[in-house]
Motif scaffolding. Structure first.
Motif, mmCIF file in Angstrom:
data_model
loop_
_atom_site.group_PDB
_atom_site.id
_atom_site.type_symbol
_atom_site.label_atom_id
_atom_site.label_comp_id
_atom_site.label_asym_id
_atom_site.label_seq_id
_atom_site.Cartn_x
_atom_site.Cartn_y
_atom_site.Cartn_z
ATOM 1 N N ALA A 26 0.828 -1.210 0.000
ATOM 2 C CA ALA A 26 0.000 0.000 0.000
ATOM 3 C C ALA A 26 0.859 1.255 0.000
ATOM 4 N N VAL A 27 0.264 2.304 -0.540
ATOM 5 C CA VAL A 27 0.829 3.641 -0.431
ATOM 6 C C VAL A 27 -0.067 4.395 0.547
ATOM 7 N N VAL A 28 0.517 4.927 1.616
ATOM 8 C CA VAL A 28 -0.258 5.796 2.505
ATOM 9 C C VAL A 28 0.084 7.235 2.134
ATOM 10 N N LEU A 29 -0.880 7.918 1.543
ATOM 11 C CA LEU A 29 -0.670 9.315 1.175
ATOM 12 C C LEU A 29 -0.951 10.188 2.385
ATOM 13 N N VAL A 30 -0.120 11.200 2.579
ATOM 14 C CA VAL A 30 -0.381 12.124 3.691
ATOM 15 C C VAL A 30 -0.287 13.567 3.209
ATOM 16 N N ASP A 31 -0.993 14.414 3.920
ATOM 17 C CA ASP A 31 -0.942 15.861 3.719
ATOM 18 C C ASP A 31 -0.403 16.408 5.044
ATOM 19 N N THR A 32 0.724 17.111 5.000
ATOM 20 C CA THR A 32 1.366 17.529 6.261
ATOM 21 C C THR A 32 0.493 18.492 7.068
ATOM 22 N N ARG A 33 -0.476 19.118 6.409
ATOM 23 C CA ARG A 33 -1.358 20.027 7.152
ATOM 24 C C ARG A 33 -2.364 19.264 7.990
ATOM 25 N N ARG A 34 -2.549 17.990 7.644
ATOM 26 C CA ARG A 34 -3.536 17.166 8.350
ATOM 27 C C ARG A 34 -3.004 15.748 8.491
ATOM 28 N N LEU A 35 -1.834 15.688 9.110
ATOM 29 C CA LEU A 35 -1.127 14.406 9.207
ATOM 30 C C LEU A 35 -1.963 13.349 9.937
ATOM 31 N N ALA A 36 -2.652 13.798 10.980
ATOM 32 C CA ALA A 36 -3.399 12.849 11.815
ATOM 33 C C ALA A 36 -4.471 12.102 11.028
ATOM 34 N N VAL B 73 5.118 5.564 2.850
ATOM 35 C CA VAL B 73 4.406 6.818 3.097
ATOM 36 C C VAL B 73 4.802 7.807 1.996
ATOM 37 N N ALA B 74 3.807 8.359 1.306
ATOM 38 C CA ALA B 74 4.072 9.359 0.269
ATOM 39 C C ALA B 74 3.427 10.671 0.693
ATOM 40 N N VAL B 75 4.257 11.687 0.854
ATOM 41 C CA VAL B 75 3.751 12.994 1.281
ATOM 42 C C VAL B 75 3.349 13.773 0.034
ATOM 43 N N ASN B 76 2.064 14.035 -0.108
ATOM 44 C CA ASN B 76 1.576 14.799 -1.256
ATOM 45 C C ASN B 76 1.803 16.279 -0.957
ATOM 46 N N CYS B 77 2.745 16.876 -1.671
ATOM 47 C CA CYS B 77 3.173 18.245 -1.333
ATOM 48 C C CYS B 77 2.224 19.288 -1.924
ATOM 49 N N ALA C 72 6.677 11.801 13.281
ATOM 50 C CA ALA C 72 5.343 12.309 13.620
ATOM 51 C C ALA C 72 4.269 11.240 13.402
ATOM 52 N N LEU C 73 4.478 10.402 12.393
ATOM 53 C CA LEU C 73 3.495 9.341 12.138
ATOM 54 C C LEU C 73 3.728 8.125 13.033
ATOM 55 N N GLY C 74 4.911 8.069 13.602
ATOM 56 C CA GLY C 74 5.234 6.926 14.469
ATOM 57 C C GLY C 74 5.471 5.646 13.690
ATOM 58 N N VAL C 75 5.974 5.773 12.443
ATOM 59 C CA VAL C 75 6.255 4.559 11.668
ATOM 60 C C VAL C 75 7.702 4.140 11.898
ATOM 61 N N PRO C 76 7.995 2.841 11.815
ATOM 62 C CA PRO C 76 9.372 2.389 11.992
ATOM 63 C C PRO C 76 10.295 3.039 10.960
ATOM 64 N N THR C 77 11.555 3.183 11.306
ATOM 65 C CA THR C 77 12.477 3.920 10.430
ATOM 66 C C THR C 77 12.733 3.202 9.099
ATOM 67 N N HIS C 78 12.444 1.888 9.048
ATOM 68 C CA HIS C 78 12.682 1.192 7.773
ATOM 69 C C HIS C 78 11.568 1.458 6.757
ATOM 70 N N VAL C 79 10.461 2.034 7.203
ATOM 71 C CA VAL C 79 9.368 2.340 6.264
ATOM 72 C C VAL C 79 9.748 3.583 5.454
ATOM 73 N N PRO C 80 9.838 3.443 4.113
ATOM 74 C CA PRO C 80 10.235 4.594 3.307
ATOM 75 C C PRO C 80 9.216 5.731 3.369
ATOM 76 N N VAL C 81 9.732 6.945 3.422
ATOM 77 C CA VAL C 81 8.889 8.142 3.361
ATOM 78 C C VAL C 81 9.395 8.994 2.198
ATOM 79 N N LEU C 82 8.525 9.275 1.238
ATOM 80 C CA LEU C 82 8.926 10.069 0.067
ATOM 81 C C LEU C 82 8.033 11.291 -0.058
ATOM 82 N N LEU C 83 8.569 12.285 -0.722
ATOM 83 C CA LEU C 83 7.740 13.428 -1.080
ATOM 84 C C LEU C 83 7.274 13.234 -2.516
#
Ligand SMILES: Nc1nc2c(ncn2[C@@H]2O[C@H](COP(=O)(O)OP(=O)(O)OP(=O)(O)O)[C@@H](O)[C@H]2O)c(=O)[nH]1
Ligand SMILES: [Mg+2]
Length: 202
Positions: free
Chosen positions: A112-122, A140-144, A159-170
């Motif tokens: 899965a891809v979890v898309l996030v918006d930093t203005r509403r991370l929760a 985790v893909a941050v939609n800028c 901030a999301l509390g995900v393990p460090t091995h989980v990739p986070v991309l913009l």
């Protein structure tokens, strides 16, 4: 080898030898439908309904004031990787009231891809929890969004509390190449446990 939705009880597959199912998930209005539309080779199946005045008190439209519709069931798109491998993309609905669809949507998903918006991370916490608890690998893909504060992948990860091995991309969910990078990262993560595209800031 066959994964996910191509499997038949008799062991045969429907068309491609490998049909891979991937979910695009995340909170309300983070850009899931936009991402599926940007990357699908077919006109995606969309199940959009108009947002009404009544939903204004329930759905937080801050930052996405131009949003007029919302997904009420799923988005569905397809990408042919090669004649033997087809990727099926399922976008989830973002509103809490459609949670009952998630078990069905996630059945057989490879990742899965979890898309996030930093203005509403929760708003994307629930998706992270869902995939973690079911051991479905995700990135985790941050939609800028324009005007949204930028944070480093490390900050977002914390901030999301995900393990460090989980990739986070913009990413930019409107751009095909950007969405492709996200999917490549997901598959590298699934197959090797490490991302091909290193988390980075644009
Ligand atoms: N500026 C900008 N706007 C975007 C981006 N991605 C999506 N949008 C806009 O943001 C709004 C939300 O996009 P959707 O794709 O409908 O979001 P969603 O996650 O599918 O929403 P739900 O299904 O209602 O949860 C739409 O008005 C998009 O045009 C982006 O990367 N940048
Ligand atoms: Mg949607």
């Amino acid at each position: 080898m066959a994964y996910g939705i191509s499997e038949r009880p008799g062991g045969g597959v429907m068309s491609a030898e490998l049909a891979v199912k991937v979910l695009v998930a995340g909170g309300f209005g983070v850009g899931k439908t936009t991402m599926v539309e940007a990357i699908s080779e077919i006109t995606p199946l969309r199940t959009e309904e108009q947002l009404t005045e009544l939903s204004n008190s329930v759905d937080d439209l801050r930052g996405i004031e131009g949003k007029r519709t919302t997904t009420v069931a799923l988005d569905f798109g397809r990408i042919t990787i090669n004649p033997r491998v087809i990727l099926y993309l399922f976008g989830t609905p973002g509103q809490d009231r459609f949670w009952f669809l998630w078990p069905e949507l996630s059945r057989g998903a490879l990742g899965a891809v979890v898309l996030v918006d930093t203005r509403r991370l929760a708003d994307s916490f629930a998706a992270v929890d869902y995939f973690e608890s079911r051991r479905i690998p995700f990135v985790v893909a941050v939609n800028c969004f324009d005007g949204a504060d930028r944070y480093s992948p490390t900050e977002i990860s914390a901030a999301l509390g995900v393990p460090t091995h989980v990739p986070v991309l913009l990413c930019d969910a409107r751009e095909r190449e950007s969405c492709k990078e996200v999917l490549v990262c997901l598959f590298e993560y699934i197959t090797t446990g490490s991302p091909a595209v290193r988390p980075r800031l644009r």
